[in-house]
Design a protein around this motif. Sequence first.
Motif, PDB file in Angstrom:
ATOM      1  N   GLU A  35       0.856  -1.340  -0.149  1.00 10.18           N
ATOM      2  CA  GLU A  35      -0.066  -0.186  -0.333  1.00 10.18           C
ATOM      3  C   GLU A  35       0.756   1.132  -0.116  1.00 10.18           C
ATOM      4  O   GLU A  35       2.140   0.613   0.143  1.00 10.18           O
ATOM      5  CB  GLU A  35      -0.715  -0.114   1.064  1.00 10.18           C
ATOM      6  N   VAL A  70      -4.263   1.571  -5.655  1.00  3.89           N
ATOM      7  CA  VAL A  70      -4.353   2.759  -5.516  1.00  3.89           C
ATOM      8  C   VAL A  70      -2.712   3.270  -4.974  1.00  3.89           C
ATOM      9  O   VAL A  70      -1.958   4.272  -5.523  1.00  3.89           O
ATOM     10  CB  VAL A  70      -5.455   3.205  -3.492  1.00  3.89           C
ATOM     11  N   GLU A  73      -1.217   3.442  -8.791  1.00  2.00           N
ATOM     12  CA  GLU A  73      -0.900   5.251  -9.329  1.00  2.00           C
ATOM     13  C   GLU A  73      -0.546   5.672  -8.734  1.00  2.00           C
ATOM     14  O   GLU A  73       0.252   6.946  -8.763  1.00  2.00           O
ATOM     15  CB  GLU A  73      -2.294   5.495  -8.945  1.00  2.00           C
TER      16      GLU A  73
END
Length: 118
Positions: A35, A70, A73
């Motif tokens: 993450e 996420v 990106e």
Amino acid sequence: MHSKIISEKDLGHTVFLLRNDGIVLARCADNFTYEIEHFLENFEYLRTLATQDRLLIINCCEPYTNISAVAREFLRKGAHSDIIKAEAYVIHSLAQKLMAQFFVTISKPVVRANFFTD
């Protein structure tokens, strides 16, 4: 000439090995999804290594290493372009290969990236 490891840092999810030729190997955790917060932690450490020039990184992914959409990106936008010149990813699975092809050809990341199977 064989490269030698001159320093090692384990962040729990990623182990960084600095070679004497200046290339950094990043061993990515298996059965783990990266993450944004993991990348921020990695970049904080890599800034300590990038004292003279931007780094060359080889990310050694395990078969079940994954990156959330996420976080992909976030990487695509180049938050790490001030510390990383180019990066290579060593991948294993078909899912990783498909994701890698999409990332490089469609997403066009700011930091040069390429993917290899060995």
